[in-house]
Write a protein that holds these residues in place. Sequence first.
Motif, short mmCIF file in Angstrom:
data_model
loop_
_atom_site.label_atom_id
_atom_site.label_comp_id
_atom_site.label_asym_id
_atom_site.label_seq_id
_atom_site.Cartn_x
_atom_site.Cartn_y
_atom_site.Cartn_z
N LEU A 26 1.03 -1.46 0.00
CA LEU A 26 -0.09 0.04 0.09
C LEU A 26 1.07 1.71 0.10
N VAL A 27 -0.15 2.55 -0.93
CA VAL A 27 1.22 3.69 -0.89
C VAL A 27 -0.23 4.36 0.56
N LEU A 28 0.22 5.02 1.88
CA LEU A 28 -0.18 5.33 2.46
C LEU A 28 -0.43 6.37 2.04
N THR A 29 -1.41 7.90 2.07
CA THR A 29 -0.83 9.44 2.34
C THR A 29 -2.18 10.36 3.30
N THR A 30 -0.98 11.51 4.02
CA THR A 30 -1.53 11.43 4.79
C THR A 30 -1.47 13.35 4.47
N THR A 31 -1.85 13.93 5.57
CA THR A 31 -1.35 15.17 4.81
C THR A 31 -0.79 16.08 6.17
N ARG A 32 0.58 16.99 4.88
CA ARG A 32 0.88 17.34 5.95
C ARG A 32 0.55 19.17 6.72
N ARG A 33 1.79 19.28 7.22
CA ARG A 33 0.94 20.23 8.68
C ARG A 33 1.24 21.19 8.16
N ASP A 34 1.49 21.83 6.34
CA ASP A 34 0.98 23.10 5.09
C ASP A 34 0.00 22.86 4.03
N GLY A 35 -0.73 21.39 4.72
CA GLY A 35 -1.51 21.32 3.45
C GLY A 35 -0.93 19.59 2.38
N ARG A 36 -0.03 20.00 2.27
CA ARG A 36 0.40 18.77 1.06
C ARG A 36 0.46 17.57 1.63
N PRO A 37 0.50 16.98 0.62
CA PRO A 37 0.46 15.47 0.35
C PRO A 37 1.76 14.56 0.96
N GLN A 38 1.85 14.15 1.90
CA GLN A 38 3.08 12.98 2.44
C GLN A 38 2.75 11.65 2.01
N ALA A 39 3.30 10.76 1.25
CA ALA A 39 3.50 9.10 0.99
C ALA A 39 4.20 8.41 1.50
N SER A 40 3.64 7.52 2.19
CA SER A 40 4.56 6.10 2.94
C SER A 40 4.13 4.85 2.71
N PRO A 41 5.11 3.90 1.70
CA PRO A 41 5.26 3.10 1.74
C PRO A 41 4.25 1.63 3.04
N VAL A 42 3.82 1.74 2.75
CA VAL A 42 3.54 0.22 4.17
C VAL A 42 3.47 -1.04 3.61
N THR A 43 3.03 -1.49 4.53
CA THR A 43 1.79 -3.21 4.39
C THR A 43 1.18 -3.14 5.27
N GLY A 44 -0.53 -3.62 4.84
CA GLY A 44 -1.19 -3.54 5.11
C GLY A 44 -2.17 -4.71 4.92
N GLY A 45 -3.33 -4.38 6.03
CA GLY A 45 -4.27 -5.90 5.63
C GLY A 45 -5.98 -5.02 5.74
N VAL A 46 -6.72 -6.20 5.54
CA VAL A 46 -8.04 -5.62 5.92
C VAL A 46 -8.44 -6.46 7.66
N THR A 61 6.49 10.20 10.49
CA THR A 61 5.21 11.80 10.00
C THR A 61 3.70 11.11 9.73
N LYS A 62 3.73 9.47 9.18
CA LYS A 62 2.31 9.14 8.82
C LYS A 62 1.42 9.05 10.24
N THR A 63 2.04 8.99 11.07
CA THR A 63 1.26 8.94 12.57
C THR A 63 1.01 10.00 13.16
N THR A 64 1.96 11.39 13.21
CA THR A 64 2.42 12.62 13.23
C THR A 64 0.41 13.38 12.75
N ASN A 65 0.93 13.47 11.34
CA ASN A 65 -0.80 13.40 10.19
C ASN A 65 -1.52 13.06 10.32
N ALA A 66 -1.58 11.54 11.00
CA ALA A 66 -2.68 11.38 10.64
C ALA A 66 -3.77 11.58 12.08
N ARG A 67 -3.12 12.10 13.20
CA ARG A 67 -3.30 12.31 14.57
C ARG A 67 -4.06 14.14 14.17
N ARG A 68 -3.49 14.48 13.47
CA ARG A 68 -3.85 15.84 13.62
C ARG A 68 -5.13 15.95 12.06
N ASP A 69 -4.98 14.58 11.49
CA ASP A 69 -6.15 14.96 10.42
C ASP A 69 -6.07 13.56 10.04
#
Length: 154
Positions: A26-46, A61-69
């Motif tokens: 997966l590629v997880l995309t969160t939002t940085r503080r400045d509003g720009r996207p931040q992409a992280s390759p991750v392993t995930g499941g359902v 960073t992905k965790t910090t971003n997801a807490r904020r938004d």
Amino acid sequence: MARTIATSTTVDLETLLEFVRPRHHLVLTTTRRDGRPQASPVTGGVDQDGRIVVSTYPERTKTTNARRDPRVSVLVLSDDFDGPWVQVDGECEVIDMPEAADALVDYYRCISGEHPDWDEYRQAMREQDKSLLRITPTRWGPVATGGFPARLAE
């Protein structure tokens, strides 16, 4: 040589989850503080409740971003890079230790099956101070494949 025609298949939630379950790249995309996207390759499941789950650490960073938004997007890829893919948008919940221990067991199970020693696994997760991102799908695009527009097919 015949050209491959791009596809785009609209799916309901259950069909989406069936598509995502066997795919763990997966590629997880969160939002940085400045509003720009931040992409992280991750392993995930359902998980059993139909949420996309990703193991992480609280200071990432992905965790910090997801807490904020909590609005995130996940690009689900096939093992074969040219295979079908889908983008899933959702609301992300961040779960930290000690509450994350049992959720991380579910995460492991949906990706790798049973662990030989769950107590050992939970202890390792506590020692690593792991967190879990749990994403509830709210919107998703069609399951798609790359290729040429149909008008260019031979």
